[in-house]
Scaffold this motif. Sequence first.
Motif, mmCIF file in Angstrom:
data_model
loop_
_atom_site.group_PDB
_atom_site.id
_atom_site.type_symbol
_atom_site.label_atom_id
_atom_site.label_comp_id
_atom_site.label_asym_id
_atom_site.label_seq_id
_atom_site.Cartn_x
_atom_site.Cartn_y
_atom_site.Cartn_z
ATOM 1 N N VAL A 187 0.867 -1.182 0.000
ATOM 2 C CA VAL A 187 0.000 0.000 0.000
ATOM 3 C C VAL A 187 0.901 1.228 0.000
ATOM 4 O O VAL A 187 2.124 1.111 0.085
ATOM 5 C CB VAL A 187 -0.940 0.004 1.228
ATOM 6 N N MET A 188 0.298 2.392 -0.085
ATOM 7 C CA MET A 188 1.077 3.614 -0.227
ATOM 8 C C MET A 188 1.603 4.080 1.132
ATOM 9 O O MET A 188 0.852 4.205 2.082
ATOM 10 C CB MET A 188 0.232 4.735 -0.857
ATOM 11 N N GLY A 189 2.893 4.349 1.185
ATOM 12 C CA GLY A 189 3.483 4.907 2.394
ATOM 13 C C GLY A 189 3.589 6.418 2.286
ATOM 14 O O GLY A 189 3.686 7.116 3.282
ATOM 15 N N GLY A 190 3.548 6.947 1.071
ATOM 16 C CA GLY A 190 3.553 8.397 0.869
ATOM 17 C C GLY A 190 2.137 8.892 0.615
ATOM 18 O O GLY A 190 1.198 8.093 0.507
ATOM 19 N N GLN A 191 1.979 10.201 0.559
ATOM 20 C CA GLN A 191 0.662 10.810 0.358
ATOM 21 C C GLN A 191 0.474 11.217 -1.096
ATOM 22 O O GLN A 191 1.418 11.644 -1.745
ATOM 23 C CB GLN A 191 0.532 12.056 1.247
ATOM 24 N N GLN A 192 -0.746 11.087 -1.598
ATOM 25 C CA GLN A 192 -1.142 11.637 -2.911
ATOM 26 C C GLN A 192 -0.231 11.145 -4.033
ATOM 27 O O GLN A 192 0.265 11.936 -4.834
ATOM 28 C CB GLN A 192 -1.148 13.178 -2.864
ATOM 29 N N LEU A 193 -0.015 9.862 -4.078
ATOM 30 C CA LEU A 193 0.893 9.318 -5.092
ATOM 31 C C LEU A 193 0.176 9.010 -6.402
ATOM 32 O O LEU A 193 0.821 8.685 -7.400
ATOM 33 C CB LEU A 193 1.588 8.066 -4.551
ATOM 34 N N GLY A 194 -1.157 9.114 -6.421
ATOM 35 C CA GLY A 194 -1.882 8.859 -7.663
ATOM 36 C C GLY A 194 -2.141 7.381 -7.849
ATOM 37 O O GLY A 194 -1.454 6.697 -8.620
ATOM 38 N N THR A 195 -3.165 6.874 -7.145
ATOM 39 C CA THR A 195 -3.429 5.425 -7.135
ATOM 40 C C THR A 195 -4.531 5.027 -8.109
ATOM 41 O O THR A 195 -4.779 3.836 -8.279
ATOM 42 C CB THR A 195 -3.852 4.982 -5.719
#
Lengths: 389, 389
Positions: free
Chosen positions: A131-139
């Motif tokens: 899952v994403m560990g950063g914010q707003q990465l464009g999923t």
Amino acid sequence: MTRATIARIVRMKAINCAKIAGIRRSFSVASILNANRAITYRSPGDPASILTALTYPSLPPPAPHSVNVRFILSPVNPADINVVEGVYPSKPSPDQSLIGTTLFVGGNEGLAEVTEIGSEVIGLQKGDRVVMGGQQLGTWASARTLLAEDVVKVPEEISEVGGATITVNPPTAYNMIHDFVDLKEGDWLVQNGANSAVGQMVIQIAARKGLKTLNFVRSRDDLESLKRHLTNLGATQILTYDDLQDKTLREKVKEWTAGKPIRLMLNCVGGRDTTAMTRFLGEDAHLVSYGAMSKQPLSLPTSAFIFKNLTCHGFWQSRWYKQRTREEREGLFKRLAAMKLQEPEHEILTIPADINDDAATERVRDAVRKLGQGQHGKKVLLKIEQLAE
Amino acid sequence: MTRATIARIVRMKAINCAKIAGIRRSFSVASILNANRAITYRSPGDPASILTALTYPSLPPPAPHSVNVRFILSPVNPADINVVEGVYPSKPSPDQSLIGTTLFVGGNEGLAEVTEIGSEVIGLQKGDRVVMGGQQLGTWASARTLLAEDVVKVPEEISEVGGATITVNPPTAYNMIHDFVDLKEGDWLVQNGANSAVGQMVIQIAARKGLKTLNFVRSRDDLESLKRHLTNLGATQILTYDDLQDKTLREKVKEWTAGKPIRLMLNCVGGRDTTAMTRFLGEDAHLVSYGAMSKQPLSLPTSAFIFKNLTCHGFWQSRWYKQRTREEREGLFKRLAAMKLQEPEHEILTIPADINDDAATERVRDAVRKLGQGQHGKKVLLKIEQLAE
């Protein structure tokens, strides 16, 4: 050099490598021009008018510190809509990696599978679910290249829906229960918006810890069925905001809690009802706000701060991630997976490979429009199929 | 047995001993029937109607764990008036020690001299100057018997007025500056009610630590003279609540602070202006409330909690005392004395030995009436003379 500076430099290098790789790719026989699809926009605005499906080529091999991932499911959260509108404090970075033109890819949360690993990446393998560990990465995309440091492995036992929705609501509930008051088995907490996605997680996590919950919801026609649902999740008491008019409620609450002071209140509503709820709090209580569905401010008598030693905090899971290590993030997901929380009610919106971008755009805009009108009771999860492998 | 329970038992024993000593006294030739005077009331109500001067005999020798003290100066604080009215959360204990009948003695703060020591008292000597370590002990009196644990020695270098006013306002200012944010030299704090007794202490203590203060006061005719006074105390910037209308103020504040985020705000006002002041706060700021002069609640946008990580606290010096040891209290007074803070503006209301109780009652009620009408700009300190030694 600070850690943040190093991280920034590593990130920029990775992006540059990806660009160089991108240039090389256009001369490569192996690249497929319409392999992927993403839901994008060029500048903030009304999501139902601007979100646009866009096809793009297969991903180049990842730079040394990056990975390629294929998205399995990507939620459309209310905050994602606010990001597209440009009214949310977390801003996405403009992206040039897909088609060389600057655009934004929507989506903050998502479950993905690692498909290719950069040469310097440690601790991740092809096939890992992340899952994403950063914010707003464009999923909202079928596949992306991401910095390895921006993804976090999730435990294998978790379901696809559970994994896709594990980064925002369950940790918000978990951390609010754990980070402010040291609650012991049998202690109480009070919350409003108890049937929100976070509220239902609060009920479940509290129940697993042996905590009692006093839950407030809006009055409605099918109140009894909602009460049954929340009780099944583990809610101890369920009240409506109308019940706050009842002068004897304080006595009833005292009976339920056997006089034990309530020291944690979770708030996603604000306004007058929230103020009224604070009368159930004991001394040294903490009121943690994570939303403001009423769009009213939080208004409290100063005496509650001075003489009852109330403390008011906010909670934002994005800040939590920024301040925590990969190990802490993975540890949190493990603890959440072990709790076997009930999946949120959801529906999956598939964007199939065999429709064109215009048709895909229409499906997404239609879903977003319904969300804006509150017609979707359930969480919407995007499943954007790859057009070619 | 908890510490609190032990303390309660010791206290009750001491009171019983004092009662027995009191009975013995009435047969003693040495007792003087009208040696002392106190300002008393039988049950809560309007101070200007119920406060009553009362003479009482010389004190019996103190019980083993008690001391006799002679009061030098005892402030009349706004909170003392609220206590007499019965609207303050700290309630005094009814007292039978003076004349055998149950009554309350007014006053929470005061400087006294130890005149006699119980046989088991350690760490106090005749002639020591002390202030109250307990709450609502009844300081509006010429002399009292107190538990040794309820008094705290003050440093010798402090003046009588400084000592009499050292337990409430200076520690409130000191602790609010130190307990919530780790401020370094050159850091800023913002406060309202900057010309209140606590506000002026905040300015002085902050200046001695090299902290900058952004101070808000009400607009008034003699604003320039108030500004001069506060600047002399060490204030960095002084504004009025009217200045909050100025759209360019935020930019000015940024210039003054050179963009350094303000992380501490002290509030004794509440209401709309206080809400408006929070826009000067940076991320991770703490808003500490210790009063509500506007009688309006504290109303804040939830986004400030969630996205700027604002935390709101209350501060009550009485709670601080309850949670701290004698050593911590004495340490605090030493640090405050070393700062050589300017005495508050004051006037001393002497209740002379040569007037009767009716006349004494009139003088006190008259002063309290003026206080209620806001006619006293200065702090009033009672000096109740002993009628006989």
